[in-house]
Design a protein around this motif. Structure first.
Motif, PDB file in Angstrom:
ATOM      1  N   GLY A 175      14.391  14.939 -18.741  1.00 61.34           N
ATOM      2  CA  GLY A 175      14.354  15.321 -20.136  1.00 61.34           C
ATOM      3  C   GLY A 175      12.944  15.495 -20.637  1.00 61.34           C
ATOM      4  N   ARG A 176      12.815  15.454 -21.947  1.00 58.06           N
ATOM      5  CA  ARG A 176      11.507  15.658 -22.571  1.00 58.06           C
ATOM      6  C   ARG A 176      10.595  14.447 -22.390  1.00 58.06           C
ATOM      7  NH1 ARG A 176       8.253  18.197 -25.966  1.00 58.06           N
ATOM      8  NH2 ARG A 176       7.471  17.195 -27.846  1.00 58.06           N
ATOM      9  N   LYS A 177      11.157  13.239 -22.375  1.00 52.07           N
ATOM     10  CA  LYS A 177      10.335  12.033 -22.313  1.00 52.07           C
ATOM     11  C   LYS A 177      10.465  11.255 -21.011  1.00 52.07           C
ATOM     12  CE  LYS A 177      10.076  11.497 -27.225  1.00 52.07           C
ATOM     13  NZ  LYS A 177       9.057  10.889 -28.008  1.00 52.07           N
ATOM     14  N   ILE A 178      11.578  11.421 -20.304  1.00 52.84           N
ATOM     15  CA  ILE A 178      11.808  10.686 -19.060  1.00 52.84           C
ATOM     16  C   ILE A 178      12.136  11.680 -17.956  1.00 52.84           C
ATOM     17  CG2 ILE A 178      13.266   8.990 -17.890  1.00 52.84           C
ATOM     18  CD1 ILE A 178      13.601   7.583 -20.588  1.00 52.84           C
ATOM     19  N   VAL A 179      11.427  11.533 -16.822  1.00 44.41           N
ATOM     20  CA  VAL A 179      11.608  12.444 -15.692  1.00 44.41           C
ATOM     21  C   VAL A 179      11.785  11.667 -14.395  1.00 44.41           C
ATOM     22  CG1 VAL A 179      10.349  14.359 -16.742  1.00 44.41           C
ATOM     23  CG2 VAL A 179       9.103  12.675 -15.384  1.00 44.41           C
ATOM     24  N   GLY A 180      12.360  12.331 -13.418  1.00 39.69           N
ATOM     25  CA  GLY A 180      12.550  11.750 -12.097  1.00 39.69           C
ATOM     26  C   GLY A 180      11.675  12.447 -11.075  1.00 39.69           C
ATOM     27  N   CYS A 181      11.221  11.684 -10.089  1.00 43.56           N
ATOM     28  CA  CYS A 181      10.369  12.209  -9.018  1.00 43.56           C
ATOM     29  C   CYS A 181      10.830  11.654  -7.681  1.00 43.56           C
ATOM     30  CB  CYS A 181       8.907  11.818  -9.228  1.00 43.56           C
ATOM     31  SG  CYS A 181       8.150  12.523 -10.698  1.00 43.56           S
ATOM     32  N   ARG A 182      10.456  12.366  -6.634  1.00 40.71           N
ATOM     33  CA  ARG A 182      10.713  11.919  -5.262  1.00 40.71           C
ATOM     34  C   ARG A 182       9.376  11.867  -4.539  1.00 40.71           C
ATOM     35  NH1 ARG A 182      14.408  15.736  -3.210  1.00 40.71           N
ATOM     36  NH2 ARG A 182      16.008  14.370  -4.055  1.00 40.71           N
ATOM     37  N   GLY A 183       9.236  10.898  -3.621  1.00 42.28           N
ATOM     38  CA  GLY A 183       8.004  10.792  -2.853  1.00 42.28           C
ATOM     39  C   GLY A 183       8.263  10.439  -1.405  1.00 42.28           C
ATOM     40  N   SER A 204       9.958   6.477   1.876  1.00 43.93           N
ATOM     41  CA  SER A 204      10.376   7.440   0.858  1.00 43.93           C
ATOM     42  C   SER A 204      10.757   6.661  -0.389  1.00 43.93           C
ATOM     43  CB  SER A 204      11.539   8.300   1.351  1.00 43.93           C
ATOM     44  OG  SER A 204      12.687   7.496   1.555  1.00 43.93           O
ATOM     45  N   ALA A 205      10.758   7.363  -1.517  1.00 42.63           N
ATOM     46  CA  ALA A 205      11.094   6.696  -2.781  1.00 42.63           C
ATOM     47  C   ALA A 205      11.566   7.714  -3.801  1.00 42.63           C
ATOM     48  CB  ALA A 205       9.875   5.951  -3.329  1.00 42.63           C
ATOM     49  N   GLU A 206      12.281   7.205  -4.792  1.00 41.21           N
ATOM     50  CA  GLU A 206      12.600   7.958  -5.998  1.00 41.21           C
ATOM     51  C   GLU A 206      12.256   7.068  -7.168  1.00 41.21           C
ATOM     52  OE1 GLU A 206      16.411   9.794  -6.224  1.00 41.21           O
ATOM     53  OE2 GLU A 206      16.003  11.080  -4.504  1.00 41.21           O
ATOM     54  N   GLY A 207      11.802   7.684  -8.240  1.00 39.62           N
ATOM     55  CA  GLY A 207      11.410   6.902  -9.402  1.00 39.62           C
ATOM     56  C   GLY A 207      11.689   7.634 -10.693  1.00 39.62           C
ATOM     57  N   MET A 208      11.742   6.860 -11.758  1.00 44.91           N
ATOM     58  CA  MET A 208      11.885   7.383 -13.112  1.00 44.91           C
ATOM     59  C   MET A 208      10.613   7.029 -13.864  1.00 44.91           C
ATOM     60  SD  MET A 208      14.787   8.860 -12.990  1.00 44.91           S
ATOM     61  CE  MET A 208      15.028   9.276 -14.702  1.00 44.91           C
ATOM     62  N   ALA A 227       0.838  -1.197   0.000  1.00 42.80           N
ATOM     63  CA  ALA A 227       0.000   0.000   0.000  1.00 42.80           C
ATOM     64  C   ALA A 227       0.875   1.250   0.000  1.00 42.80           C
ATOM     65  CB  ALA A 227      -0.935  -0.007   1.205  1.00 42.80           C
ATOM     66  N   LEU A 228       1.944   1.226   0.785  1.00 44.27           N
ATOM     67  CA  LEU A 228       2.882   2.352   0.790  1.00 44.27           C
ATOM     68  C   LEU A 228       3.501   2.556  -0.591  1.00 44.27           C
ATOM     69  CD1 LEU A 228       4.607   1.656   4.215  1.00 44.27           C
ATOM     70  CD2 LEU A 228       3.298   3.712   3.635  1.00 44.27           C
ATOM     71  N   MET A 229       3.920   1.467  -1.229  1.00 41.47           N
ATOM     72  CA  MET A 229       4.510   1.567  -2.573  1.00 41.47           C
ATOM     73  C   MET A 229       3.498   2.101  -3.578  1.00 41.47           C
ATOM     74  SD  MET A 229       7.686   0.842  -2.571  1.00 41.47           S
ATOM     75  CE  MET A 229       7.951   0.633  -4.319  1.00 41.47           C
ATOM     76  N   THR A 230       2.260   1.663  -3.474  1.00 39.67           N
ATOM     77  CA  THR A 230       1.216   2.160  -4.368  1.00 39.67           C
ATOM     78  C   THR A 230       1.037   3.657  -4.205  1.00 39.67           C
ATOM     79  OG1 THR A 230       0.042   0.059  -4.447  1.00 39.67           O
ATOM     80  CG2 THR A 230      -1.249   2.044  -4.901  1.00 39.67           C
ATOM     81  N   LEU A 231       0.979   4.128  -2.963  1.00 42.77           N
ATOM     82  CA  LEU A 231       0.826   5.559  -2.722  1.00 42.77           C
ATOM     83  C   LEU A 231       2.005   6.340  -3.284  1.00 42.77           C
ATOM     84  CD1 LEU A 231      -0.561   5.528   0.934  1.00 42.77           C
ATOM     85  CD2 LEU A 231      -1.845   5.889  -1.189  1.00 42.77           C
ATOM     86  N   SER A 235      11.257   2.863 -13.112  1.00 40.68           N
ATOM     87  CA  SER A 235      11.946   2.302 -11.950  1.00 40.68           C
ATOM     88  C   SER A 235      11.438   2.993 -10.700  1.00 40.68           C
ATOM     89  CB  SER A 235      13.463   2.491 -12.062  1.00 40.68           C
ATOM     90  OG  SER A 235      13.807   3.858 -11.970  1.00 40.68           O
ATOM     91  N   LEU A 236      11.538   2.261  -9.593  1.00 39.94           N
ATOM     92  CA  LEU A 236      11.069   2.784  -8.313  1.00 39.94           C
ATOM     93  C   LEU A 236      11.960   2.193  -7.229  1.00 39.94           C
ATOM     94  CD1 LEU A 236       8.726   4.556  -7.281  1.00 39.94           C
ATOM     95  CD2 LEU A 236       7.375   2.488  -7.080  1.00 39.94           C
ATOM     96  N   SER A 237      12.601   3.054  -6.462  1.00 36.07           N
ATOM     97  CA  SER A 237      13.475   2.627  -5.381  1.00 36.07           C
ATOM     98  C   SER A 237      12.911   3.188  -4.079  1.00 36.07           C
ATOM     99  CB  SER A 237      14.892   3.155  -5.610  1.00 36.07           C
ATOM    100  OG  SER A 237      15.715   2.851  -4.520  1.00 36.07           O
ATOM    101  N   SER A 238      12.708   2.319  -3.104  1.00 32.28           N
ATOM    102  CA  SER A 238      12.025   2.766  -1.890  1.00 32.28           C
ATOM    103  C   SER A 238      12.777   2.380  -0.626  1.00 32.28           C
ATOM    104  CB  SER A 238      10.626   2.166  -1.828  1.00 32.28           C
ATOM    105  OG  SER A 238      10.713   0.762  -1.733  1.00 32.28           O
TER     106      SER A 238
END
Length: 143
Positions: A103-111, A124-128, A50-54, A79-82
């Motif tokens: 970039g234009r097609k691939i971005v990174g996020c933090r959660g 916490s997580a980071e993903g592409m 559930a945490l990963m889904t959020l 990708s998702l690293s948690s």
């Protein structure tokens, strides 16, 4: 509350889990989940899935804000690293996603996921993420 989804219905998975989108702006999103019995693992705490889904969901929202009525933007997770940092058995949790860039097609996020009552960090997580065709443009594509 304003309709943050701008007329787009909740996904089946959102309905199943019961989370609510409470903030959605350019590069930032937040969802809330009130923990119920179906969200707990065998140990009685909020399930890691559930945490990963959020985390996955809120980061995807952070990357796809669109202000054009009737349009939307989509991403797929590459990708998702948690990291799991705490546990909670009841109450409400808040997940916050932030667009980091890319970039234009691939971005990174933090959660992050935190307890709503005291702000304790649970995960916490980071993903592409890769934009679906047309979604790399801020105006998105017609639904």
């Amino acid at each position: 509350m304003d309709d943050l989804m701008k007329g787009e219905p909740a996904s089946g998975f959102q309905t199943l889990l019961g989370y609510t989108l409470v903030r959605w702006e350019d590069g930032v999103a937040e969802v809330e989940l009130t923990i119920a019995p179906q969200h707990r693992n065998r140990g009685g705490v909020l399930h890691g899935g559930a945490l990963m889904t959020l985390l996955d969901t809120v980061m995807g929202f952070a990357a796809t804000h669109c202000t054009v009525p009737g349009h939307s933007r989509r991403v797929v997770t590459l990708s998702l690293s948690s990291s799991f940092l705490g546990a909670v058995a009841e109450g409400t949790v808040v997940a916050r996603g932030t667009l980091l860039g890319g970039g234009r097609k691939i971005v990174g996020c933090r959660g992050e996921v935190r307890r709503k009552d005291d702000g304790a960090l649970l995960a916490s997580a980071e993903g592409m993420f890769k934009y679906a065709p047309g979604s790399e443009n801020p105006e998105g594509t017609p639904r």
